[in-house]
Design an enzyme around this catalytic site. Structure first.
Site, mmCIF file in Angstrom:
data_model
loop_
_atom_site.group_PDB
_atom_site.id
_atom_site.type_symbol
_atom_site.label_atom_id
_atom_site.label_comp_id
_atom_site.label_asym_id
_atom_site.label_seq_id
_atom_site.Cartn_x
_atom_site.Cartn_y
_atom_site.Cartn_z
ATOM 1 N N ARG A 47 -101.070 1.388 24.582
ATOM 2 C CA ARG A 47 -101.109 2.212 23.367
ATOM 3 C C ARG A 47 -99.818 3.025 23.224
ATOM 4 O O ARG A 47 -99.277 3.164 22.135
ATOM 5 C CB ARG A 47 -102.332 3.142 23.352
ATOM 6 C CG ARG A 47 -102.291 4.144 22.198
ATOM 7 C CD ARG A 47 -103.659 4.723 21.827
ATOM 8 N NE ARG A 47 -104.418 5.174 22.964
ATOM 9 C CZ ARG A 47 -104.134 6.256 23.699
ATOM 10 N NH1 ARG A 47 -103.097 7.017 23.405
ATOM 11 N NH2 ARG A 47 -104.903 6.586 24.721
ATOM 12 N N TYR A 99 -99.298 0.789 -5.219
ATOM 13 C CA TYR A 99 -100.278 -0.111 -4.593
ATOM 14 C C TYR A 99 -101.629 0.607 -4.512
ATOM 15 O O TYR A 99 -101.696 1.742 -4.055
ATOM 16 C CB TYR A 99 -99.785 -0.513 -3.194
ATOM 17 C CG TYR A 99 -100.826 -1.200 -2.361
ATOM 18 C CD1 TYR A 99 -101.274 -2.480 -2.693
ATOM 19 C CD2 TYR A 99 -101.382 -0.583 -1.245
ATOM 20 C CE1 TYR A 99 -102.246 -3.107 -1.940
ATOM 21 C CE2 TYR A 99 -102.352 -1.210 -0.484
ATOM 22 C CZ TYR A 99 -102.778 -2.470 -0.831
ATOM 23 O OH TYR A 99 -103.750 -3.091 -0.081
ATOM 24 N N ASP A 171 -91.731 2.229 -0.060
ATOM 25 C CA ASP A 171 -92.521 1.043 0.286
ATOM 26 C C ASP A 171 -91.728 -0.154 -0.223
ATOM 27 O O ASP A 171 -91.674 -0.420 -1.420
ATOM 28 C CB ASP A 171 -93.906 1.130 -0.371
ATOM 29 C CG ASP A 171 -94.790 -0.083 -0.044
ATOM 30 O OD1 ASP A 171 -94.254 -1.124 0.394
ATOM 31 O OD2 ASP A 171 -96.017 0.015 -0.250
ATOM 32 N N LYS A 196 -97.205 -9.045 4.934
ATOM 33 C CA LYS A 196 -96.775 -9.862 3.797
ATOM 34 C C LYS A 196 -95.593 -10.760 4.181
ATOM 35 O O LYS A 196 -95.764 -11.662 4.959
ATOM 36 C CB LYS A 196 -96.487 -8.946 2.607
ATOM 37 C CG LYS A 196 -97.578 -7.879 2.369
ATOM 38 C CD LYS A 196 -98.907 -8.462 1.936
ATOM 39 C CE LYS A 196 -100.059 -7.467 1.920
ATOM 40 N NZ LYS A 196 -99.855 -6.230 1.179
HETATM 41 C C1 LIG Z 1 -100.434 -4.987 1.099
HETATM 42 C C2 LIG Z 1 -99.647 -3.806 0.727
HETATM 43 C C3 LIG Z 1 -99.844 -2.571 1.367
HETATM 44 C C4 LIG Z 1 -100.928 -2.358 2.418
HETATM 45 O O1 LIG Z 1 -100.698 -3.103 3.566
HETATM 46 P P1 LIG Z 1 -101.895 -3.673 4.509
HETATM 47 O O2 LIG Z 1 -101.130 -4.418 5.552
HETATM 48 O O3 LIG Z 1 -102.752 -4.539 3.647
HETATM 49 O O4 LIG Z 1 -102.636 -2.497 5.029
HETATM 50 C C5 LIG Z 1 -99.037 -1.516 0.984
HETATM 51 N N1 LIG Z 1 -98.087 -1.658 0.027
HETATM 52 C C6 LIG Z 1 -97.884 -2.819 -0.607
HETATM 53 C C7 LIG Z 1 -96.830 -2.909 -1.662
HETATM 54 C C8 LIG Z 1 -98.649 -3.936 -0.287
HETATM 55 O O5 LIG Z 1 -98.454 -5.088 -0.938
#
Ligand SMILES: *Cc1c(COP(=O)(O)O)cnc(C)c1O
Length: 374
Positions: A47, A99, A171, A196
């Protein structure tokens, strides 16, 4: 070194005991102490520190040209790590089309702890300036945004942050470090849902925060990572590092496919709007040209005939898969409003598309037949 080279080499561990060229995951949760109580390899407990996670963090730090990275078990854990570093009474500015999961965190989790927020159109810099209060401590940027692909000016927003004494967070999930470098544009930290494009194969849930300097704010994020424990599993760190080696190639090929798909959709009579920054008609096109080295592989489009026409189009695709999420090698299509739930502001006739690595002719043919029947 260039990004393509870093993607292959940064953060890799050499295994001197076997000479293995390919890395293996280190799954052990615990590490042996020596006779006098020391930790000869510096590892204690997974951890707090796992060699595979450390390698992944070094890789992400190199790709964003930052100072340090904290890796998390999801993108949502990463964004929450940033929000929890605020104090009660602090104010956050976030995009009006942020998001939906990020918006839910602000509404359901942070508001209870006294963190206030305003959702503002970040493409309107005057509106952002007007929304800044003496308590504004964080501007959360998402660009390009999900699902309308709005492009926000990172450099200009970072300047507003500096004036306000606020942290500038981006982000950058849709853009990846290949197409956009927020820290070089003045941001303080970058967040990725590495679920992603960085994962790239729709089989790893993970996230990361990369920071420009290891300041006190980042230390709060690091403390939350280690004390709160929302860390990625060693196996996922290994898979992710393996995937990132091909990220530069994948994102360039997927972006080229997306451009072809967007141009096809823009010329289709059944389509009322296409949201893709690579189209000259997109309001953020000039800014995206300046701020990004490519336009990415996400797009959305609206069809004539409203919610039902969009649903029928999605129902007829054969090569695209109807599913949420994005960034994998396979193309996905999604009726976004019905996924986002009751607080959604997404147009009901909108379909969001994640363009994969298939041949663009095949993708276009599938959309052609799906749109033709209406
Ligand atoms: C998918 C996504 C998130 C959240 O991520 P997770 O891995 O699903 O928790 C945050 N911001 C954007 C732009 C995303 O596409």
């Amino acid at each position: 070194m260039k990004l393509e080279t870093l993607a292959v080499h940064a953060g890799r561990r050499k295994d001197s005991s076997t000479g293995a060229v390919a890395q293996s995951p280190i799954l052990s949760t615990t590490f042996e102490r020596d006779g006098d109580g020391g930790y000869p390899h510096g590892n204690v407990y997974t951890r707090a520190l796992n060699p595979g996670r450390t390698g992944l963090e070094k890789l992400l730090t190199a790709l964003e040209n930052g100072a340090a990275t904290a890796a998390f078990g999801s993108g949502s854990a990463a964004s929450l790590a940033v929000f929890q570093a605020l104090n009660p009474g602090d104010h956050v500015i976030a995009p009006d089309d942020v998001y939906h999961g990020t918006r839910t965190q602000l509404r359901e989790l942070l508001a209870r702890w006294g963190v206030e927020y305003s959702l503002i159109d970040l493409t309107d810099l005057d509106a952002v300036r007007a929304a800044v209060t003496p308590k504004t401590r964080l501007i959360w940027i998402e660009t390009p945004s999900n699902p309308l692909l709005k492009v926000a000016d990172i450099e200009a927003l970072a300047a507003i942050c500096r004036q306000a004494g606020a942290v500038c967070a981006v982000d950058s999930t849709f853009a990846t470090p290949v197409l956009q470098q927020p820290l070089a544009l003045g941001a303080d930290l970058v967040m990725h849902s590495t679920t992603k494009y960085l994962g790239g194969h729709s089989d790893i849930l993970s996230g990361a925060i990369i920071t420009r300097s290891e300041d006190a704010f980042f230390q709060r994020i690091r403390d939350y990572q280690i004390m709160g424990g929302p860390v990625p599993a060693p196996f996922d760190c290994w898979l992710l590092q393996r995937s990132i080696a091909t990220l530069p190639l994948r994102i360039k090929a997927q972006s080229a496919n997306a451009q072809a798909v967007a141009e096809f959709l823009a010329g289709h009579p059944q389509v009322s709007a296409v949201h893709y920054p690579g189209l000259a008609s997109h309001p953020g096109h000039a800014l995206a040209r300046r701020q990004m080295s490519g336009f990415g592989a996400m797009l959305s489009f609206q069809v004539h005939g409203g919610n039902d026409a969009a649903a029928r189009t999605a129902a007829r695709v054969a090569l695209f898969t109807r599913a949420t999420s994005l960034g994998g090698v396979e193309s996905l299509i999604e009726h976004r409003a019905s996924v986002e739930g009751p607080f959604s502001t997404t147009p009901k006739n909108l379909l969001r598309v994640s363009v994969g690595l298939e041949h663009p002719d095949d993708l276009i043919a599938d959309l052609q037949q799906a749109l033709a029947a209406d």
